[in-house]
Design a protein around this motif. Structure first.
Motif, PDB file in Angstrom:
ATOM      1  N   ALA A   1       9.624  -5.266   2.720  1.00 19.26           N
ATOM      2  CA  ALA A   1       9.837  -3.981   2.062  1.00 19.26           C
ATOM      3  C   ALA A   1      10.496  -4.179   0.703  1.00 19.26           C
ATOM      4  CB  ALA A   1      10.692  -3.073   2.938  1.00 19.26           C
ATOM      5  N   ARG A   2      11.501  -5.005   0.648  1.00 14.07           N
ATOM      6  CA  ARG A   2      12.187  -5.252  -0.613  1.00 14.07           C
ATOM      7  C   ARG A   2      11.275  -5.972  -1.603  1.00 14.07           C
ATOM      8  NH1 ARG A   2      17.570  -4.539  -0.920  1.00 14.07           N
ATOM      9  NH2 ARG A   2      16.988  -4.493  -3.130  1.00 14.07           N
ATOM     10  N   GLU A   3      10.468  -6.899  -1.114  1.00 15.86           N
ATOM     11  CA  GLU A   3       9.524  -7.609  -1.992  1.00 15.86           C
ATOM     12  C   GLU A   3       8.521  -6.647  -2.624  1.00 15.86           C
ATOM     13  OE1 GLU A   3       7.760 -10.595   0.445  1.00 15.86           O
ATOM     14  OE2 GLU A   3       9.601 -11.793   0.608  1.00 15.86           O
ATOM     15  N   ALA A   4       8.181  -5.579  -1.896  1.00 15.05           N
ATOM     16  CA  ALA A   4       7.236  -4.582  -2.409  1.00 15.05           C
ATOM     17  C   ALA A   4       7.905  -3.568  -3.331  1.00 15.05           C
ATOM     18  CB  ALA A   4       6.563  -3.862  -1.245  1.00 15.05           C
ATOM     19  N   GLY A   5       9.207  -3.701  -3.528  1.00 17.22           N
ATOM     20  CA  GLY A   5       9.929  -2.800  -4.414  1.00 17.22           C
ATOM     21  C   GLY A   5      10.380  -1.509  -3.773  1.00 17.22           C
TER      22      GLY A   5
ATOM     23  N   GLU B   1       0.824  -1.211   0.000  1.00 20.62           N
ATOM     24  CA  GLU B   1       0.000   0.000   0.000  1.00 20.62           C
ATOM     25  C   GLU B   1       0.856   1.258   0.000  1.00 20.62           C
ATOM     26  OE1 GLU B   1      -3.963  -1.776   2.283  1.00 20.62           O
ATOM     27  OE2 GLU B   1      -2.277  -0.966   3.445  1.00 20.62           O
ATOM     28  N   LEU B   2       1.980   1.233   0.703  1.00 21.69           N
ATOM     29  CA  LEU B   2       2.898   2.373   0.664  1.00 21.69           C
ATOM     30  C   LEU B   2       3.396   2.599  -0.764  1.00 21.69           C
ATOM     31  CD1 LEU B   2       5.055   1.855   3.892  1.00 21.69           C
ATOM     32  CD2 LEU B   2       3.430   3.709   3.464  1.00 21.69           C
ATOM     33  N   ALA B   3       3.778   1.533  -1.426  1.00 23.54           N
ATOM     34  CA  ALA B   3       4.251   1.650  -2.795  1.00 23.54           C
ATOM     35  C   ALA B   3       3.156   2.183  -3.711  1.00 23.54           C
ATOM     36  CB  ALA B   3       4.752   0.295  -3.291  1.00 23.54           C
ATOM     37  N   GLU B   4       1.929   1.731  -3.506  1.00 26.69           N
ATOM     38  CA  GLU B   4       0.809   2.197  -4.325  1.00 26.69           C
ATOM     39  C   GLU B   4       0.540   3.681  -4.119  1.00 26.69           C
ATOM     40  OE1 GLU B   4      -2.346  -0.338  -3.125  1.00 26.69           O
ATOM     41  OE2 GLU B   4      -1.558  -2.110  -4.179  1.00 26.69           O
ATOM     42  N   GLN B   5       0.871   4.211  -2.926  1.00 30.32           N
ATOM     43  CA  GLN B   5       0.662   5.626  -2.637  1.00 30.32           C
ATOM     44  C   GLN B   5       1.807   6.508  -3.140  1.00 30.32           C
ATOM     45  OE1 GLN B   5      -0.689   6.408   1.453  1.00 30.32           O
ATOM     46  NE2 GLN B   5      -1.399   4.299   1.572  1.00 30.32           N
ATOM     47  N   GLY B   6       2.765   5.911  -3.790  1.00 30.43           N
ATOM     48  CA  GLY B   6       3.855   6.671  -4.378  1.00 30.43           C
ATOM     49  C   GLY B   6       5.136   6.695  -3.578  1.00 30.43           C
ATOM     50  N   VAL B   7       5.163   6.028  -2.423  1.00 29.15           N
ATOM     51  CA  VAL B   7       6.388   5.965  -1.625  1.00 29.15           C
ATOM     52  C   VAL B   7       7.384   5.051  -2.333  1.00 29.15           C
ATOM     53  CG1 VAL B   7       7.422   5.272   0.571  1.00 29.15           C
ATOM     54  CG2 VAL B   7       5.173   6.383   0.530  1.00 29.15           C
ATOM     55  N   LYS B   8       8.594   5.526  -2.518  1.00 26.58           N
ATOM     56  CA  LYS B   8       9.633   4.718  -3.146  1.00 26.58           C
ATOM     57  C   LYS B   8      10.773   4.380  -2.191  1.00 26.58           C
ATOM     58  CE  LYS B   8       8.854   5.889  -7.994  1.00 26.58           C
ATOM     59  NZ  LYS B   8       7.502   6.422  -7.785  1.00 26.58           N
ATOM     60  N   ILE B   9      10.973   5.229  -1.176  1.00 30.46           N
ATOM     61  CA  ILE B   9      12.064   5.003  -0.222  1.00 30.46           C
ATOM     62  C   ILE B   9      11.490   5.006   1.193  1.00 30.46           C
ATOM     63  CG2 ILE B   9      14.315   5.757   0.599  1.00 30.46           C
ATOM     64  CD1 ILE B   9      14.666   7.291  -2.009  1.00 30.46           C
ATOM     65  N   LEU B  10      11.761   3.945   1.915  1.00 30.22           N
ATOM     66  CA  LEU B  10      11.285   3.761   3.295  1.00 30.22           C
ATOM     67  C   LEU B  10      12.492   3.804   4.221  1.00 30.22           C
ATOM     68  CD1 LEU B  10       8.794   3.015   5.089  1.00 30.22           C
ATOM     69  CD2 LEU B  10       9.385   0.610   4.674  1.00 30.22           C
TER      70      LEU B  10
END
Length: 438
Positions: free
Chosen positions: A364-368, A325-334
């Motif tokens: 996190a890595r699996e989600a890109g 969901e973070l990735a879908e919201q445009g987050v690229k770096i955690l």
């Protein structure tokens, strides 16, 4: 070429010499071209080798790592800046944080990215401070006339002359103007909250940090930091700090605040690719993604959900939003604290690793998502235990040198792209010797 200088004292001598003004205000920081050229020459000092010599070597991997690092230290005569090494607040293990002097030390320690935590003054000017209300623990404000403007100023008993409210003093950047902020001196972070005098109150630096360079502490506005970092040739990672005053403040909304941060980079003609804007607020990150997509492309979501009720970093079912969901919201770096990325392997043997990636890191890595972490070299002696940043691996940590084993796991196994450090030279040394293997 980045040839080593003998000591940081060279920079101190240059700081006291004739300087050239670089900013708009009469009291803005000054530096000479010679000073900046000197700071670009990376010199790592004795600490990295001290840590290598102090490493545990109970496994084959640890012995190989130690040997590689020792061989590298023996043959290396020139060190290069690296973006793996992020100067956390400058170099606050030995220098006052968010000061010209600390930033120069971070650059000289090989940091390829330097942080300015961003908050604002009473006249809505952006400045570099870790918290809006930390001036009483990171500057000399309590011993100046500006102490009277603090949200909770120091109180002195008129009869005894004793300080009576050490535990309650609170001084914020929003209490004073930018011009007043510039008159203060940065100090090593800390305060003695049981003190009975202002002098004793200010003597709160932990014993494992140095006061050696605390005689200077030139404070910086956000714009000052941009000018300095461009001259140093490093990338920039501003963190938009949570306001500790009600927003809107003097007509500035939270969105205005987030926009103002970006606008100062635009005004300085800084490429978005050189900026990693950060926030613990997902709303701030989403704002940049939506309204400033070039800067949002590498905006960093700082994850502090460990404080949220019900959140368990070892249980993906408790993560809301999830990594996907973070990735879908445009987050690229955690960017979580380093302990959330690691787990102890207490049953490690000769062919094993004592520290392994956590399920949080793996998901996190699996989600890109790319990963940055914080903060190395911010803890007291590891052999004493009880260190917050190493809490998930404390069971297998033996000594300070095991920070390098921790770093090796973060880079080689977790795959982080950046590590915040209070002493950037430690990460820079590792990166120069053993940048991530294929």
């Amino acid at each position: 070429m980045h040839r080593s200088l003998p000591t940081l004292a060279c920079l101190g001598l240059l700081l006291t010499g004739t300087a050239m003004a670089q900013s708009e205000s009469e009291n803005s920081p000054e530096w000479s071209d010679a000073l900046l050229e000197a700071a670009k020459n990376v010199t790592l000092g004795p600490r990295p080798l001290f840590l290598v010599n102090d490493m545990s070597e109970e496994t084959e991997r640890e012995r190989e790592l130690k040997n590689e690092l020792l061989e590298c230290a023996a043959r290396h005569t020139e060190w290069q800046p690296t973006e793996l090494s992020i100067a956390h607040r400058g170099a606050p293990l030995q220098f006052p944080e968010h000061t010209l002097e600390g930033y120069l030390a971070g650059a000289q320690g090989g940091a390829g990215i330097i942080e300015c935590d961003v908050t604002f003054t009473s006249d809505n000017e952006l400045v570099c401070r870790h918290s809006q209300c930390d001036l009483h623990t990171t500057t000399n404000i309590v011993e100046t006339e500006l102490a009277e403007k603090c949200s909770v100023p120091p109180q002195v008993d008129p009869d005894s002359g004793e300080l009576t409210n050490a535990a309650d003093i609170r001084c914020c950047t929003s209490d004073i103007t930018l011009a007043e902020f510039r008159t203060l001196r940065g100090t090593m972070e800390g305060a003695n909250t049981e003190a009975r005098s202002v002098e004793a109150y200010m003597a709160g630096n932990p014993a494992w940090r140095s006061d050696l360079y605390a005689t200077r502490g030139t404070l910086m506005s956000h714009a000052d930091s941009i000018a300095l970092f461009r001259k140093l040739g490093v990338k920039m990672t501003p963190e938009l700090k949570e306001p500790e005053v009600e927003m809107p403040f003097n007509g500035m909304s939270q969105e205005d605040y987030a926009q103002k941060l970006v606008d100062e980079y635009k005004a300085a003609d800084v490429s978005p690719s050189d900026v990693y804007a950060q926030s613990f607020s997902l709303d701030d990150v989403r704002y940049w993604v939506e309204h400033e997509p070039e800067f949002g492309e590498q905006a960093v979501y700082l994850d502090d959900r460990y404080d949220d009720e019900g959140f368990d970093h070892t249980d993906p079912a408790t993560w809301s939003p999830s990594m996907e969901e973070l990735a879908e919201q445009g987050v690229k770096i955690l960017a979580p604290p380093l302990w959330m990325l690691l787990e102890a392997n207490p049953d490690f043997g000769e062919g094993d690793s004592r520290i392994v990636p956590s399920v949080y890191a793996e998901r996190a890595r699996e989600a890109g998502l790319e990963l940055i972490t914080w903060t190395l070299e911010r803890s007291g002696p590891l052999a004493e235990g009880g260190q917050w940043y190493h809490q998930t691996t404390e069971e297998v940590i033996r000594r300070d040198g095991d920070k390098l084993i921790t770093l090796d796991t973060l880079v080689q196994d977790v795959g982080v792209i950046g590590v915040f450090s209070d002493w950037p030279a430690t990460v820079s040394f590792y990166a120069n010797c053993l940048q991530q293997r294929d």
